[in-house]
Scaffold this active site. Structure first.
Site, mmCIF file in Angstrom:
data_model
loop_
_atom_site.group_PDB
_atom_site.id
_atom_site.type_symbol
_atom_site.label_atom_id
_atom_site.label_comp_id
_atom_site.label_asym_id
_atom_site.label_seq_id
_atom_site.Cartn_x
_atom_site.Cartn_y
_atom_site.Cartn_z
ATOM 1 N N ASP A 1 0.820 -1.208 0.000
ATOM 2 C CA ASP A 1 0.000 0.000 0.000
ATOM 3 C C ASP A 1 0.856 1.261 0.000
ATOM 4 O O ASP A 1 1.519 1.582 0.989
ATOM 5 C CB ASP A 1 -0.906 -0.005 1.228
ATOM 6 C CG ASP A 1 -1.919 1.137 1.222
ATOM 7 O OD1 ASP A 1 -2.171 1.708 0.135
ATOM 8 O OD2 ASP A 1 -2.454 1.460 2.291
ATOM 9 N N ASP B 1 -2.204 5.562 -5.507
ATOM 10 C CA ASP B 1 -2.477 4.631 -4.414
ATOM 11 C C ASP B 1 -2.553 3.200 -4.937
ATOM 12 O O ASP B 1 -3.478 2.846 -5.667
ATOM 13 C CB ASP B 1 -3.782 5.025 -3.726
ATOM 14 C CG ASP B 1 -4.060 4.200 -2.483
ATOM 15 O OD1 ASP B 1 -3.199 3.389 -2.093
ATOM 16 O OD2 ASP B 1 -5.136 4.368 -1.885
#
Length: 412
Positions: A112, A292
């Site tokens: 992430d 992201d």
């Protein structure tokens, strides 16, 4: 002997040119790091506090911090290259395997870039979801220590991990990092699939990037594989630069909300041969675009998404409409059609004339032949999701504040 000397000379020339490139014109974005370090240090005991990075201190720290990580048979700052997989256990996200503790326990974590804190589920569990790997037991690691300071990591989709900051050995390939700081989660809930936790690669001082800065020069890159059958990678340091060095890069900009995420300026979108007309208000929103790896599909402001959907519908007007799927509200029945011949391509335009070209597989998401949806959604934030980053080399140079894209080969 002559061949050996020739190869040795080439290596010396390469090292000189590379380090000239790396150190030639770098400046640290110290404000965000210092602010977050102060916040974290207020929670942690003095012996475990994070360093404050400064323009002078950061480079002198390279040698000092190197001792925290150990690499076997590697050049200085070389960095590992880890396998990155798209797995069902990641709930439409990408996973990487790293080791925790002594003896090492391999755990599969969600990769992430949209968050900074690395966390894993730990025993004893007050509320832990089911994971594929055995839950980490701190009592079985001889190098584990607990700070006893509570923390909760919250996510945009209302998922969370709550527990205590802890320290243990982190292993990535042949690299070991003593006293790596992470969150031991005892109360965790959300859309994590069956992974053991999250590998946070955001910008703050408690992130993996900052804790390994002395080893990997705050350089990393990745290529997200488009299918479960293909394999991608996550690389650090010189290995990252050599693997993903782009022709041109776009600036990284400061997170306006102070969450230490990676922001860029998205300045336009072209679909087919049509460039969207973006108002000045929308242009301001697009200037704060998050990259992201932990968000599945790309999110756009309401008016920008509305225009994108309208233009996409014009391209798809002759095909029957299909039901919406989750957040994707623009879907068609394309059974019997070759997607590459009917779905338009798309280009995302960034500052510094950097373009990210999306083929049909990245423009739409296919749940079945009869349900092919535009892989974008309306949101209050602008986010480039992982579906649009597939099979693209994405290189982050934190010190020089830039990110570059190049065509990847992890889909082959």
């Amino acid at each position: 002997m002559g061949c050996f000397m020739a190869n040795f000379c080439r290596l010396l020339c390469f090292c000189f040119l590379f380090f000239s490139f790396v150190f030639g014109a770098r400046e640290l974005a110290v404000a965000d790091d210092r602010q977050h370090a102060e916040e974290m240090n207020s929670l942690l005991p003095a012996s475990k506090s994070f360093p404050n990075f400064t323009n002078e201190g950061s480079r002198s720290q390279l040698g000092q911090d190197q001792s925290k990580g150990r690499s076997v048979f590697s050049l200085p700052f070389e960095g590992p290259k880890l396998s990155l997989q798209k797995k069902p256990i990641g709930d439409d996200n990408y996973v990487v395997t790293v080791g925790f503790g002594t003896p090492k326990r391999d755990l599969t974590l969600m990769f992430d870039t949209g968050s900074s804190t690395t966390w894993i589920q730990c025993k004893p569990c007050m509320n832990c979801y089911d994971q594929e790997d055995p839950i980490f037991d701190p009592s079985q690691s001889s190098t584990f220590s607990n700070s006893s300071h509570p923390y909760t990591q919250n996510y945009h989709d209302k998922s969370y991990a709550s527990g205590y900051f802890a320290y243990d050995t982190l292993t990535m390939a042949t690299y070991e990092f003593k006293d790596f700081t992470f969150l031991c989660g005892h109360n965790n809930s959300g859309l994590f699939g069956a992974v053991a936790g999250v590998l946070g690669i955001g910008l703050s001082n408690d992130s993996l990037i900052s804790q390994t800065s002395g080893n990997f020069l705050r350089l990393f890159c990745y290529c997200l594989p488009p299918t479960e059958a293909s394999s991608g990678f996550l690389a650090f340091g010189i290995t990252a630069a050599l693997t993903c060095l782009p022709r041109i890069s776009t600036p990284l900009i400061s997170d306006p909300d102070g969450f230490n995420r990676y922001f860029v300026n998205l300045v336009g979108i072209t679909i087919g041969q049509r460039t969207l007309q973006i108002s000045s208000n929308d242009a301001a929103s697009l200037r704060n675009t998050i990259i992201d790896s932990g968000t599945h599909i790309t999110r756009l402001p309401a008016t920008v998404y509305s225009e994108l959907r309208s233009v996409f519908n014009e391209f798809m007007a002759k095909f029957p409409v299909a039901p919406r799927f989750g957040k994707m509200d623009t879907c068609y029945n394309l059974a019997g059609y070759d997607l590459s011949s009917v779905v338009p391509s798309m280009i995302l335009h960034f500052d510094n004339s950097v373009d990210l070209n999306l083929d049909h597989d990245s423009v739409v998401l296919s749940e079945s032949e009869s349900q092919v949806c535009l892989a974008f959604a309306e949101d209050t934030e602008t986010i480039i999701g992982n579906h649009q980053q597939r099979n693209v080399n994405v290189l982050y140079d934190i010190i020089d504040k830039k990110v570059g894209f190049s065509r990847g080969t992890c889909g082959s």
